[in-house]
Design a protein around this motif. Structure first.
Motif, PDB file in Angstrom:
ATOM      1  N   TYR A 110       3.951  11.237 -73.313  1.00 54.64           N
ATOM      2  CA  TYR A 110       2.941  12.214 -72.929  1.00 54.64           C
ATOM      3  C   TYR A 110       2.679  12.050 -71.517  1.00 54.64           C
ATOM      4  N   PHE A 111       2.827  13.088 -70.811  1.00 52.42           N
ATOM      5  CA  PHE A 111       2.735  13.245 -69.326  1.00 52.42           C
ATOM      6  C   PHE A 111       1.126  13.776 -68.940  1.00 52.42           C
ATOM      7  N   ASP A 112       0.858  13.280 -67.814  1.00 47.46           N
ATOM      8  CA  ASP A 112      -0.511  13.694 -67.557  1.00 47.46           C
ATOM      9  C   ASP A 112      -0.348  13.817 -65.797  1.00 47.46           C
ATOM     10  N   VAL A 113      -0.117  15.119 -65.414  1.00 48.99           N
ATOM     11  CA  VAL A 113       0.086  15.419 -64.065  1.00 48.99           C
ATOM     12  C   VAL A 113      -1.286  15.717 -63.191  1.00 48.99           C
ATOM     13  N   LYS A 114      -1.499  15.088 -62.369  1.00 48.57           N
ATOM     14  CA  LYS A 114      -2.630  15.359 -61.357  1.00 48.57           C
ATOM     15  C   LYS A 114      -2.136  15.306 -59.965  1.00 48.57           C
ATOM     16  N   LYS A 115      -1.977  16.432 -59.176  1.00 51.26           N
ATOM     17  CA  LYS A 115      -1.417  16.730 -57.953  1.00 51.26           C
ATOM     18  C   LYS A 115      -0.202  15.865 -57.882  1.00 51.26           C
ATOM     19  N   SER A 116       0.109  14.613 -57.025  1.00 46.69           N
ATOM     20  CA  SER A 116       1.445  14.112 -57.055  1.00 46.69           C
ATOM     21  C   SER A 116       1.288  12.599 -57.728  1.00 46.69           C
ATOM     22  N   THR A 117       0.501  12.747 -58.786  1.00 43.74           N
ATOM     23  CA  THR A 117       0.457  11.406 -59.840  1.00 43.74           C
ATOM     24  C   THR A 117       0.715  11.788 -61.057  1.00 43.74           C
ATOM     25  N   VAL A 118       1.539  10.983 -61.857  1.00 46.21           N
ATOM     26  CA  VAL A 118       1.956  11.130 -62.938  1.00 46.21           C
ATOM     27  C   VAL A 118       1.571   9.936 -63.749  1.00 46.21           C
ATOM     28  N   LYS A 119       0.983  10.143 -64.943  1.00 44.96           N
ATOM     29  CA  LYS A 119       0.559   8.977 -65.716  1.00 44.96           C
ATOM     30  C   LYS A 119       1.388   9.268 -66.964  1.00 44.96           C
ATOM     31  N   VAL A 120       2.394   8.436 -67.438  1.00 43.88           N
ATOM     32  CA  VAL A 120       3.246   8.538 -68.447  1.00 43.88           C
ATOM     33  C   VAL A 120       2.836   7.697 -69.702  1.00 43.88           C
ATOM     34  N   LYS A 121       2.521   8.115 -71.001  1.00 45.81           N
ATOM     35  CA  LYS A 121       2.259   7.146 -72.112  1.00 45.81           C
ATOM     36  C   LYS A 121       3.220   7.461 -73.017  1.00 45.81           C
ATOM     37  N   PHE A 122       3.564   6.344 -73.682  1.00 43.99           N
ATOM     38  CA  PHE A 122       4.702   6.410 -74.616  1.00 43.99           C
ATOM     39  C   PHE A 122       4.626   5.413 -75.614  1.00 43.99           C
ATOM     40  N   THR A 123       5.418   5.245 -76.564  1.00 45.61           N
ATOM     41  CA  THR A 123       5.501   4.193 -77.559  1.00 45.61           C
ATOM     42  C   THR A 123       6.893   3.550 -77.480  1.00 45.61           C
TER      43      THR A 123
END
Length: 139
Positions: A110-123
């Protein structure tokens, strides 16, 4: 004529596969990395969580003490378009973690993109069960 004598299943009963303990030092991570501490020991699931955290937060090819197979490679992502970054993050995280024989696979990204930052959540599916993790990358 064979060079070696023929034997039927000569390895089948001569050895036993053992899984060695994963006992390691227990790390307590603080927001300020200078305040992080090592105390006691940990094993199995907690050691696996710690191994995932450390692999994802060690820049690959940066430290000669680590194998070239260890760590997360974030530098090639800097300045790249998101259409390239998102699938590449999936590949890099999977590559980073599956070198460890205790990790079978990585999915549910799951990707959460905010400007030039990507937070990736995964299993991460490990021999100790499923573990949920995340990684934040500045691109």
């Amino acid at each position: 004529m064979a060079l070696a004598p023929e034997q039927d299943n000569f390895l089948s009963d001569e050895f036993e596969i053992k899984i060695f303990p994963t006992k390691t030092y227990k790390m307590h991570f603080e927001d300020d990395e200078a305040q992080s501490r090592i105390y006691g020991f940990t094993d199995e699931k907690d050691a696996m969580k710690q191994a995932i955290y450390l692999a994802l937060n060690t820049e690959r090819f940066e430290y000669p003490a680590y194998s070239d197979n260890y760590g997360f490679e974030s530098r090639p992502l800097i300045g790249m378009p998101m259409s390239y970054v998102l699938p590449e993050l999936k590949r890099l995280i999977t590559e980073c973690l599956t070198w460890d024989s205790r990790i079978d696979s990585v999915d549910n990204f799951y990707f959460d993109v905010k400007k030039s930052t990507v937070k990736v959540k995964f299993t991460a599916h490990t021999i100790y069960g499923d573990m949920y993790a995340e990684k934040e990358v500045n691109v």
